[in-house]
Scaffold this motif. Structure first.
Motif, PDB file in Angstrom:
ATOM      1  N   ILE A 180       0.840  -1.203   0.000  1.00 28.17           N
ATOM      2  CA  ILE A 180       0.000   0.000   0.000  1.00 28.17           C
ATOM      3  C   ILE A 180       0.875   1.253   0.000  1.00 28.17           C
ATOM      4  O   ILE A 180       0.654   2.184  -0.782  1.00 28.17           O
ATOM      5  CB  ILE A 180      -0.960  -0.024   1.202  1.00 28.17           C
ATOM      6  CG1 ILE A 180      -1.893  -1.232   1.077  1.00 28.17           C
ATOM      7  CG2 ILE A 180      -1.774   1.274   1.283  1.00 28.17           C
ATOM      8  CD1 ILE A 180      -2.623  -1.595   2.340  1.00 28.17           C
ATOM      9  N   ALA A 181       1.905   1.262   0.822  1.00 27.81           N
ATOM     10  CA  ALA A 181       2.837   2.393   0.840  1.00 27.81           C
ATOM     11  C   ALA A 181       3.563   2.513  -0.491  1.00 27.81           C
ATOM     12  O   ALA A 181       3.781   3.619  -1.002  1.00 27.81           O
ATOM     13  CB  ALA A 181       3.837   2.225   1.980  1.00 27.81           C
ATOM     14  N   LYS A 203       3.860   5.506  -3.225  1.00 25.87           N
ATOM     15  CA  LYS A 203       5.184   6.068  -3.506  1.00 25.87           C
ATOM     16  C   LYS A 203       5.534   6.013  -4.997  1.00 25.87           C
ATOM     17  O   LYS A 203       6.124   6.942  -5.547  1.00 25.87           O
ATOM     18  CB  LYS A 203       6.236   5.299  -2.704  1.00 25.87           C
ATOM     19  CG  LYS A 203       7.621   5.910  -2.735  1.00 25.87           C
ATOM     20  CD  LYS A 203       8.615   5.040  -1.965  1.00 25.87           C
ATOM     21  CE  LYS A 203       8.216   4.820  -0.531  1.00 25.87           C
ATOM     22  NZ  LYS A 203       9.231   4.024   0.218  1.00 25.87           N
ATOM     23  N   TYR A 204       5.141   4.935  -5.662  1.00 26.07           N
ATOM     24  CA  TYR A 204       5.590   4.701  -7.034  1.00 26.07           C
ATOM     25  C   TYR A 204       4.462   4.794  -8.061  1.00 26.07           C
ATOM     26  O   TYR A 204       4.582   4.298  -9.175  1.00 26.07           O
ATOM     27  CB  TYR A 204       6.263   3.331  -7.134  1.00 26.07           C
ATOM     28  CG  TYR A 204       7.401   3.165  -6.161  1.00 26.07           C
ATOM     29  CD1 TYR A 204       8.462   4.073  -6.119  1.00 26.07           C
ATOM     30  CD2 TYR A 204       7.416   2.104  -5.254  1.00 26.07           C
ATOM     31  CE1 TYR A 204       9.501   3.935  -5.212  1.00 26.07           C
ATOM     32  CE2 TYR A 204       8.457   1.949  -4.354  1.00 26.07           C
ATOM     33  CZ  TYR A 204       9.490   2.867  -4.329  1.00 26.07           C
ATOM     34  OH  TYR A 204      10.528   2.738  -3.435  1.00 26.07           O
ATOM     35  N   LYS A 205       3.396   5.454  -7.696  1.00 30.23           N
ATOM     36  CA  LYS A 205       2.185   5.500  -8.532  1.00 30.23           C
ATOM     37  C   LYS A 205       2.460   5.937  -9.962  1.00 30.23           C
ATOM     38  O   LYS A 205       1.825   5.448 -10.901  1.00 30.23           O
ATOM     39  CB  LYS A 205       1.145   6.420  -7.892  1.00 30.23           C
ATOM     40  CG  LYS A 205       1.589   7.877  -7.757  1.00 30.23           C
ATOM     41  CD  LYS A 205       0.550   8.703  -7.025  1.00 30.23           C
ATOM     42  CE  LYS A 205       0.889  10.185  -7.003  1.00 30.23           C
ATOM     43  NZ  LYS A 205       2.173  10.472  -6.316  1.00 30.23           N
ATOM     44  N   ASP A 206       3.401   6.847 -10.151  1.00 29.05           N
ATOM     45  CA  ASP A 206       3.649   7.382 -11.492  1.00 29.05           C
ATOM     46  C   ASP A 206       4.347   6.386 -12.409  1.00 29.05           C
ATOM     47  O   ASP A 206       4.339   6.563 -13.632  1.00 29.05           O
ATOM     48  CB  ASP A 206       4.482   8.671 -11.406  1.00 29.05           C
ATOM     49  CG  ASP A 206       3.719   9.811 -10.755  1.00 29.05           C
ATOM     50  OD1 ASP A 206       2.474   9.779 -10.783  1.00 29.05           O
ATOM     51  OD2 ASP A 206       4.370  10.721 -10.204  1.00 29.05           O
ATOM     52  N   ARG A 207       4.955   5.334 -11.837  1.00 30.95           N
ATOM     53  CA  ARG A 207       5.654   4.346 -12.661  1.00 30.95           C
ATOM     54  C   ARG A 207       4.951   2.985 -12.644  1.00 30.95           C
ATOM     55  O   ARG A 207       5.478   2.027 -13.201  1.00 30.95           O
ATOM     56  CB  ARG A 207       7.106   4.187 -12.197  1.00 30.95           C
ATOM     57  CG  ARG A 207       7.975   5.436 -12.341  1.00 30.95           C
ATOM     58  CD  ARG A 207       8.019   6.021 -13.740  1.00 30.95           C
ATOM     59  NE  ARG A 207       8.955   5.404 -14.637  1.00 30.95           N
ATOM     60  CZ  ARG A 207      10.164   5.892 -14.926  1.00 30.95           C
ATOM     61  NH1 ARG A 207      10.605   6.997 -14.351  1.00 30.95           N
ATOM     62  NH2 ARG A 207      10.942   5.273 -15.806  1.00 30.95           N
ATOM     63  N   ILE A 208       3.784   2.899 -12.039  1.00 27.41           N
ATOM     64  CA  ILE A 208       3.039   1.638 -12.031  1.00 27.41           C
ATOM     65  C   ILE A 208       2.055   1.645 -13.186  1.00 27.41           C
ATOM     66  O   ILE A 208       1.110   2.435 -13.223  1.00 27.41           O
ATOM     67  CB  ILE A 208       2.321   1.426 -10.684  1.00 27.41           C
ATOM     68  CG1 ILE A 208       3.346   1.258  -9.558  1.00 27.41           C
ATOM     69  CG2 ILE A 208       1.413   0.194 -10.761  1.00 27.41           C
ATOM     70  CD1 ILE A 208       2.741   1.131  -8.170  1.00 27.41           C
ATOM     71  N   LYS A 262      -8.600   1.664  -1.474  1.00 27.64           N
ATOM     72  CA  LYS A 262      -8.652   3.086  -1.112  1.00 27.64           C
ATOM     73  C   LYS A 262      -7.459   3.838  -1.691  1.00 27.64           C
ATOM     74  O   LYS A 262      -7.593   4.970  -2.182  1.00 27.64           O
ATOM     75  CB  LYS A 262      -8.683   3.249   0.404  1.00 27.64           C
ATOM     76  CG  LYS A 262     -10.007   2.896   1.060  1.00 27.64           C
ATOM     77  CD  LYS A 262      -9.932   3.117   2.565  1.00 27.64           C
ATOM     78  CE  LYS A 262     -11.230   2.772   3.254  1.00 27.64           C
ATOM     79  NZ  LYS A 262     -11.132   2.951   4.729  1.00 27.64           N
ATOM     80  N   MET A 263      -6.284   3.216  -1.638  1.00 24.60           N
ATOM     81  CA  MET A 263      -5.093   3.876  -2.165  1.00 24.60           C
ATOM     82  C   MET A 263      -5.143   3.966  -3.688  1.00 24.60           C
ATOM     83  O   MET A 263      -4.708   4.975  -4.268  1.00 24.60           O
ATOM     84  CB  MET A 263      -3.833   3.144  -1.707  1.00 24.60           C
ATOM     85  CG  MET A 263      -2.536   3.864  -2.087  1.00 24.60           C
ATOM     86  SD  MET A 263      -2.431   5.572  -1.437  1.00 24.60           S
ATOM     87  CE  MET A 263      -2.282   5.220   0.332  1.00 24.60           C
ATOM     88  N   TYR A 269      -5.133   5.842  -9.772  1.00 26.48           N
ATOM     89  CA  TYR A 269      -4.578   4.826 -10.667  1.00 26.48           C
ATOM     90  C   TYR A 269      -5.561   4.566 -11.800  1.00 26.48           C
ATOM     91  O   TYR A 269      -6.763   4.435 -11.579  1.00 26.48           O
ATOM     92  CB  TYR A 269      -4.313   3.537  -9.879  1.00 26.48           C
ATOM     93  CG  TYR A 269      -3.837   2.387 -10.739  1.00 26.48           C
ATOM     94  CD1 TYR A 269      -2.539   2.378 -11.244  1.00 26.48           C
ATOM     95  CD2 TYR A 269      -4.675   1.322 -11.045  1.00 26.48           C
ATOM     96  CE1 TYR A 269      -2.087   1.333 -12.035  1.00 26.48           C
ATOM     97  CE2 TYR A 269      -4.227   0.267 -11.835  1.00 26.48           C
ATOM     98  CZ  TYR A 269      -2.941   0.283 -12.319  1.00 26.48           C
ATOM     99  OH  TYR A 269      -2.500  -0.750 -13.107  1.00 26.48           O
ATOM    100  N   ASN A 270      -5.067   4.494 -13.036  1.00 28.05           N
ATOM    101  CA  ASN A 270      -5.973   4.300 -14.174  1.00 28.05           C
ATOM    102  C   ASN A 270      -5.556   3.147 -15.083  1.00 28.05           C
ATOM    103  O   ASN A 270      -5.978   3.070 -16.233  1.00 28.05           O
ATOM    104  CB  ASN A 270      -6.106   5.596 -14.979  1.00 28.05           C
ATOM    105  CG  ASN A 270      -4.785   6.050 -15.578  1.00 28.05           C
ATOM    106  OD1 ASN A 270      -3.763   5.381 -15.417  1.00 28.05           O
ATOM    107  ND2 ASN A 270      -4.799   7.181 -16.257  1.00 28.05           N
ATOM    108  N   GLY A 271      -4.713   2.256 -14.575  1.00 33.08           N
ATOM    109  CA  GLY A 271      -4.375   1.051 -15.326  1.00 33.08           C
ATOM    110  C   GLY A 271      -5.323  -0.084 -14.974  1.00 33.08           C
ATOM    111  O   GLY A 271      -6.372   0.122 -14.362  1.00 33.08           O
ATOM    112  N   LYS A 272      -4.948  -1.281 -15.354  1.00 28.01           N
ATOM    113  CA  LYS A 272      -5.746  -2.453 -15.010  1.00 28.01           C
ATOM    114  C   LYS A 272      -5.275  -3.036 -13.675  1.00 28.01           C
ATOM    115  O   LYS A 272      -4.118  -2.875 -13.279  1.00 28.01           O
ATOM    116  CB  LYS A 272      -5.634  -3.528 -16.105  1.00 28.01           C
ATOM    117  CG  LYS A 272      -6.050  -3.040 -17.486  1.00 28.01           C
ATOM    118  CD  LYS A 272      -7.531  -2.704 -17.558  1.00 28.01           C
ATOM    119  CE  LYS A 272      -7.958  -2.318 -18.952  1.00 28.01           C
ATOM    120  NZ  LYS A 272      -7.400  -1.029 -19.415  1.00 28.01           N
TER     121      LYS A 272
END
Length: 282
Positions: free
Chosen positions: A199-200, A204-209, A241-242, A248-251
């Motif tokens: 979750i953390a 932290k890495y949302k832009d590269r996931i 929730k995170m 997040y807009n991927g699958k």
């Protein structure tokens, strides 16, 4: 309060959406977990590896029963050397079950030639995302390939047994200065098995996931095994929730690695639980 107590309370008070059709609530192994009423920018799919023991027809039969609409394509369902005619027929077969193949992989790229083949394959298949595992020494070459093809590449983390990409932190640190079309296929189960908080790390890495392998495991340790989504050590409501918090807009693709020769009951329960969480959180 322990995570297990929290989950039990959540299940008792809030999980109205764990539908009667899930395998946990019915004797039928072909129960349908109804789609969630909550619409999120991310969509539930399946990682193709879940169905490694099944041909495409059997796979689509299971996916269709659960009304899931996205599949990450594995090469045992669509070979890497498939020609245009085969690919067209493959997509038609998916469409007949209301399924879209949104990515390919994971593909191991142990040589530059294998990486070349992966990009050509993705181009022919018509997807803009490869899930793969390149060698560290070929990351600069991967940087060139994503620029050449304008196809994103999501590196899959495989837990403590993986000497290349055991967790999200190692992976992102290796690619942070590369083209932003190189990212992470975030396997949350393997991440926690390597001692990292999924979750953390999602935050932290949302832009590269670019892609997520949705799973739960029995222990936050190397010996942890995949289990039904609501039964493991990861707090799935907090994870959802995170997902919403970071937009997040991927699958979010369920990868189920328990009872892989007879997975339908487990994936039915997991899909129903996930949709119940989404609905209960409102």
């Amino acid at each position: 309060m322990s995570n297990h107590t929290t989950r039990r309370k959540f299940m008792k008070k809030g999980l109205m959406g764990v539908v009667a059709g899930t395998a946990i609530a019915t004797s039928s192994p072909y129960a349908s977990a109804a789609p969630s009423a909550k619409e999120d920018p991310f969509h539930l799919g399946f990682a193709g590896y879940t169905f490694v023991h099944f041909n495409l027809e059997e796979t689509l039969e299971m996916i269709k029963k659960l009304e899931v609409n996205f599949l990450c394509i594995k090469d045992f369902h669509l070979p890497l050397d498939a020609n245009a005619e085969t690919i067209k027929a493959f997509h038609a077969q998916l469409a007949a079950s209301n399924v879209t193949g949104y990515a390919v992989g994971p593909i191991y790229c142990r040589t530059r030639e294998e990486m070349d083949r992966a990009f050509e394959y993705a181009k022919r298949v018509g997807v803009d995302l490869i899930v793969g595992i390149p060698l560290h020494e070929d990351l600069a070459y991967l940087d060139q390939k994503v620029k050449q093809y304008n196809i994103r590449f999501a590196i899959h983390n495989h837990g403590p047994e993986d000497k290349l990409y055991p967790n999200a932190t190692v992976t992102v640190n290796l690619i942070k200065d590369l083209d932003t079309r190189i990212g992470l296929c975030f396997d949350m189960g393997h991440n926690i098995r390597d001692g990292h908080d999924p979750i953390a790390d999602l935050k932290k890495y949302k832009d590269r996931i670019f892609d997520i392998h949705l799973k739960n495991v029995t222990a936050a340790a190397a010996e942890g095994k995949t289990c039904e989504l609501g039964r493991g050590v990861i707090d799935i409501p907090a994870f959802v929730k995170m997902l919403r918090k970071v937009k997040y807009n991927g699958k979010v693709s369920l990868e189920y690695e328990k009872d892989m020769k007879t997975p339908l009951q487990g994936i039915s329960e997991s899909v129903g639980y996930y949709r119940g969480v989404v609905d209960a959180l409102g």
